[in-house]
Design a protein around this motif. Sequence first.
Motif, PDB file in Angstrom:
ATOM      1  N   ALA A   7      -9.832  58.292   6.223  1.00 29.01           N
ATOM      2  CA  ALA A   7     -10.748  58.823   5.118  1.00 29.01           C
ATOM      3  C   ALA A   7     -10.040  59.889   4.106  1.00 29.01           C
ATOM      4  O   ALA A   7     -10.293  59.745   3.186  1.00 29.01           O
ATOM      5  CB  ALA A   7     -11.786  59.318   5.808  1.00 29.01           C
ATOM      6  N   MET A   8      -9.105  60.706   5.148  1.00 25.85           N
ATOM      7  CA  MET A   8      -8.505  61.703   4.129  1.00 25.85           C
ATOM      8  C   MET A   8      -7.652  61.373   3.111  1.00 25.85           C
ATOM      9  O   MET A   8      -7.436  61.724   2.147  1.00 25.85           O
ATOM     10  CB  MET A   8      -7.775  62.934   5.173  1.00 25.85           C
ATOM     11  N   ILE A   9      -6.920  60.401   3.596  1.00 25.82           N
ATOM     12  CA  ILE A   9      -5.658  59.733   2.668  1.00 25.82           C
ATOM     13  C   ILE A   9      -6.486  58.887   1.643  1.00 25.82           C
ATOM     14  O   ILE A   9      -5.982  58.920   0.479  1.00 25.82           O
ATOM     15  CB  ILE A   9      -5.066  58.539   3.450  1.00 25.82           C
ATOM     16  N   GLU A  38      -8.159  80.712 -16.841  1.00 29.12           N
ATOM     17  CA  GLU A  38      -9.448  81.120 -16.155  1.00 29.12           C
ATOM     18  C   GLU A  38      -9.922  79.737 -15.492  1.00 29.12           C
ATOM     19  O   GLU A  38      -9.741  78.792 -15.898  1.00 29.12           O
ATOM     20  CB  GLU A  38     -10.557  81.365 -17.031  1.00 29.12           C
ATOM     21  N   TRP A  39     -10.557  80.015 -14.240  1.00 27.28           N
ATOM     22  CA  TRP A  39     -11.370  78.753 -13.628  1.00 27.28           C
ATOM     23  C   TRP A  39     -12.714  78.889 -14.239  1.00 27.28           C
ATOM     24  O   TRP A  39     -13.281  79.870 -14.529  1.00 27.28           O
ATOM     25  CB  TRP A  39     -11.359  78.976 -12.167  1.00 27.28           C
ATOM     26  N   HIS A  40     -13.124  77.647 -14.143  1.00 26.40           N
ATOM     27  CA  HIS A  40     -14.492  77.450 -14.657  1.00 26.40           C
ATOM     28  C   HIS A  40     -15.200  76.651 -13.595  1.00 26.40           C
ATOM     29  O   HIS A  40     -14.316  75.527 -13.107  1.00 26.40           O
ATOM     30  CB  HIS A  40     -14.567  76.719 -16.061  1.00 26.40           C
ATOM     31  N   HIS A  41     -16.539  76.806 -13.408  1.00 27.97           N
ATOM     32  CA  HIS A  41     -17.189  75.938 -12.332  1.00 27.97           C
ATOM     33  C   HIS A  41     -17.985  75.206 -12.882  1.00 27.97           C
ATOM     34  O   HIS A  41     -19.025  75.508 -13.617  1.00 27.97           O
ATOM     35  CB  HIS A  41     -17.829  77.203 -11.331  1.00 27.97           C
ATOM     36  N   ASN A  42     -18.317  73.877 -12.598  1.00 31.58           N
ATOM     37  CA  ASN A  42     -19.185  72.765 -12.820  1.00 31.58           C
ATOM     38  C   ASN A  42     -20.015  72.525 -11.590  1.00 31.58           C
ATOM     39  O   ASN A  42     -19.337  72.549 -10.416  1.00 31.58           O
ATOM     40  CB  ASN A  42     -18.657  71.611 -13.251  1.00 31.58           C
ATOM     41  N   VAL A  43     -21.159  72.125 -11.596  1.00 29.53           N
ATOM     42  CA  VAL A  43     -22.196  71.980 -10.493  1.00 29.53           C
ATOM     43  C   VAL A  43     -22.859  70.540 -10.714  1.00 29.53           C
ATOM     44  O   VAL A  43     -22.726  70.020 -11.855  1.00 29.53           O
ATOM     45  CB  VAL A  43     -23.009  72.912  -9.979  1.00 29.53           C
ATOM     46  N   ALA A  44     -23.246  69.794  -9.805  1.00 30.85           N
ATOM     47  CA  ALA A  44     -24.305  68.700 -10.007  1.00 30.85           C
ATOM     48  C   ALA A  44     -23.333  67.483 -10.639  1.00 30.85           C
ATOM     49  O   ALA A  44     -23.903  67.158 -11.570  1.00 30.85           O
ATOM     50  CB  ALA A  44     -25.483  68.994 -10.573  1.00 30.85           C
ATOM     51  N   LEU A  45     -22.344  66.950  -9.758  1.00 29.25           N
ATOM     52  CA  LEU A  45     -21.654  65.958 -10.199  1.00 29.25           C
ATOM     53  C   LEU A  45     -20.721  66.360 -11.510  1.00 29.25           C
ATOM     54  O   LEU A  45     -20.523  65.370 -12.225  1.00 29.25           O
ATOM     55  CB  LEU A  45     -22.360  64.623 -10.472  1.00 29.25           C
ATOM     56  N   ALA A  46     -20.498  67.691 -11.754  1.00 23.20           N
ATOM     57  CA  ALA A  46     -19.837  68.134 -13.022  1.00 23.20           C
ATOM     58  C   ALA A  46     -20.602  68.101 -14.119  1.00 23.20           C
ATOM     59  O   ALA A  46     -20.242  68.273 -15.186  1.00 23.20           O
ATOM     60  CB  ALA A  46     -18.537  67.769 -13.034  1.00 23.20           C
ATOM     61  N   LEU A  47     -21.941  67.780 -14.314  1.00 17.70           N
ATOM     62  CA  LEU A  47     -22.688  67.845 -15.267  1.00 17.70           C
ATOM     63  C   LEU A  47     -23.185  69.017 -15.969  1.00 17.70           C
ATOM     64  O   LEU A  47     -23.726  69.189 -17.205  1.00 17.70           O
ATOM     65  CB  LEU A  47     -23.857  66.905 -14.922  1.00 17.70           C
ATOM     66  N   PRO A  79      -9.715  72.086  -2.878  1.00 11.38           N
ATOM     67  CA  PRO A  79     -10.917  72.323  -2.081  1.00 11.38           C
ATOM     68  C   PRO A  79     -11.975  70.918  -1.945  1.00 11.38           C
ATOM     69  O   PRO A  79     -12.565  70.782  -0.920  1.00 11.38           O
ATOM     70  CB  PRO A  79     -11.683  73.608  -2.385  1.00 11.38           C
ATOM     71  N   VAL A  80     -12.032  70.292  -2.866  1.00 11.72           N
ATOM     72  CA  VAL A  80     -12.946  69.073  -3.014  1.00 11.72           C
ATOM     73  C   VAL A  80     -12.321  67.950  -2.074  1.00 11.72           C
ATOM     74  O   VAL A  80     -13.064  67.315  -1.758  1.00 11.72           O
ATOM     75  CB  VAL A  80     -12.874  68.786  -4.591  1.00 11.72           C
ATOM     76  N   ALA A  81     -10.809  67.901  -2.251  1.00 13.48           N
ATOM     77  CA  ALA A  81     -10.292  66.985  -1.331  1.00 13.48           C
ATOM     78  C   ALA A  81     -10.613  67.174   0.268  1.00 13.48           C
ATOM     79  O   ALA A  81     -10.571  66.225   1.090  1.00 13.48           O
ATOM     80  CB  ALA A  81      -8.965  66.715  -1.536  1.00 13.48           C
ATOM     81  N   VAL A  82     -10.464  68.719   0.563  1.00 16.94           N
ATOM     82  CA  VAL A  82     -10.448  68.917   2.105  1.00 16.94           C
ATOM     83  C   VAL A  82     -11.682  68.973   2.489  1.00 16.94           C
ATOM     84  O   VAL A  82     -12.069  68.518   3.651  1.00 16.94           O
ATOM     85  CB  VAL A  82      -9.906  70.209   2.052  1.00 16.94           C
ATOM     86  N   ILE A  83     -12.765  69.134   1.748  1.00 17.63           N
ATOM     87  CA  ILE A  83     -14.121  69.393   2.386  1.00 17.63           C
ATOM     88  C   ILE A  83     -15.038  68.061   1.685  1.00 17.63           C
ATOM     89  O   ILE A  83     -15.247  67.903   0.501  1.00 17.63           O
ATOM     90  CB  ILE A  83     -14.671  70.657   1.754  1.00 17.63           C
ATOM     91  N   PRO A  84     -15.220  67.346   2.492  1.00 12.89           N
ATOM     92  CA  PRO A  84     -15.842  66.096   2.187  1.00 12.89           C
ATOM     93  C   PRO A  84     -17.309  66.260   1.380  1.00 12.89           C
ATOM     94  O   PRO A  84     -18.200  67.224   1.863  1.00 12.89           O
ATOM     95  CB  PRO A  84     -16.376  65.313   3.371  1.00 12.89           C
ATOM     96  N   TYR A  85     -17.551  65.609   0.323  1.00 16.34           N
ATOM     97  CA  TYR A  85     -18.726  65.730  -0.600  1.00 16.34           C
ATOM     98  C   TYR A  85     -18.947  67.071  -1.166  1.00 16.34           C
ATOM     99  O   TYR A  85     -19.814  67.256  -1.950  1.00 16.34           O
ATOM    100  CB  TYR A  85     -20.183  65.476   0.318  1.00 16.34           C
ATOM    101  N   LEU A  86     -17.928  67.946  -0.903  1.00 20.77           N
ATOM    102  CA  LEU A  86     -18.037  69.030  -2.050  1.00 20.77           C
ATOM    103  C   LEU A  86     -18.014  68.768  -3.533  1.00 20.77           C
ATOM    104  O   LEU A  86     -18.666  69.515  -4.163  1.00 20.77           O
ATOM    105  CB  LEU A  86     -16.889  70.095  -1.706  1.00 20.77           C
ATOM    106  N   ILE A  89     -21.240  68.403  -5.374  1.00 24.60           N
ATOM    107  CA  ILE A  89     -21.878  69.818  -5.707  1.00 24.60           C
ATOM    108  C   ILE A  89     -20.884  70.798  -6.579  1.00 24.60           C
ATOM    109  O   ILE A  89     -21.666  71.355  -7.405  1.00 24.60           O
ATOM    110  CB  ILE A  89     -22.169  70.599  -4.360  1.00 24.60           C
ATOM    111  N   TRP A  90     -19.779  70.795  -6.409  1.00 22.66           N
ATOM    112  CA  TRP A  90     -19.094  71.809  -7.098  1.00 22.66           C
ATOM    113  C   TRP A  90     -17.686  71.280  -7.550  1.00 22.66           C
ATOM    114  O   TRP A  90     -16.883  70.430  -6.796  1.00 22.66           O
ATOM    115  CB  TRP A  90     -18.627  72.897  -6.140  1.00 22.66           C
ATOM    116  N   THR A  91     -17.332  71.262  -8.931  1.00 26.52           N
ATOM    117  CA  THR A  91     -16.205  70.902  -9.485  1.00 26.52           C
ATOM    118  C   THR A  91     -15.652  71.836 -10.411  1.00 26.52           C
ATOM    119  O   THR A  91     -15.995  72.246 -11.497  1.00 26.52           O
ATOM    120  CB  THR A  91     -16.393  69.580 -10.354  1.00 26.52           C
ATOM    121  N   PRO A  92     -14.420  72.573  -9.796  1.00 27.24           N
ATOM    122  CA  PRO A  92     -13.638  73.491 -10.733  1.00 27.24           C
ATOM    123  C   PRO A  92     -12.574  72.953 -11.494  1.00 27.24           C
ATOM    124  O   PRO A  92     -12.177  72.065 -11.345  1.00 27.24           O
ATOM    125  CB  PRO A  92     -13.112  74.311  -9.456  1.00 27.24           C
ATOM    126  N   LYS A  93     -12.507  73.657 -12.988  1.00 32.63           N
ATOM    127  CA  LYS A  93     -11.541  73.230 -13.648  1.00 32.63           C
ATOM    128  C   LYS A  93     -10.665  74.727 -14.097  1.00 32.63           C
ATOM    129  O   LYS A  93     -11.406  75.698 -13.823  1.00 32.63           O
ATOM    130  CB  LYS A  93     -12.186  72.531 -14.828  1.00 32.63           C
TER     131      LYS A  93
END
Length: 100
Positions: A7-9, A38-47, A79-86, A89-93
């Motif tokens: 699953a991780m792979i 700068e980091w920008h933060h998106n939530v809810a499937l990056a919507l 962080p998104v790859a390490v924590i499942p389903y993160l 909820i949260w998508t940083p750019k």
Amino acid sequence: MKRITLAMIATLALTGCHTIHFDYQEPVVSNAAKSTDEWHHNVALALVEVSKPVDLAQNCGANGWASVKTETTFLNGLPVAVIPYLGLIWTPKTATVQCQ
């Protein structure tokens, strides 16, 4: 344990990076210009973007901006790859502003 490893792979293989450039006129080739990240933060499937917009006047002042780059880097995706389903909820750019 074998399923977790597979699953991780699969998660890391499906995680990708992307970049979007916004150039004022010509792409900036000189590294002498001022650049800010700068980091920008998106939530809810990056919507939904919860970060404030990049203030180009504050970053560049009277010089004006030359290029704005928005990308999902490896560090943004880690962080998104390490924590499942993160990623649901949260998508940083990372937003990079390069001044003239």
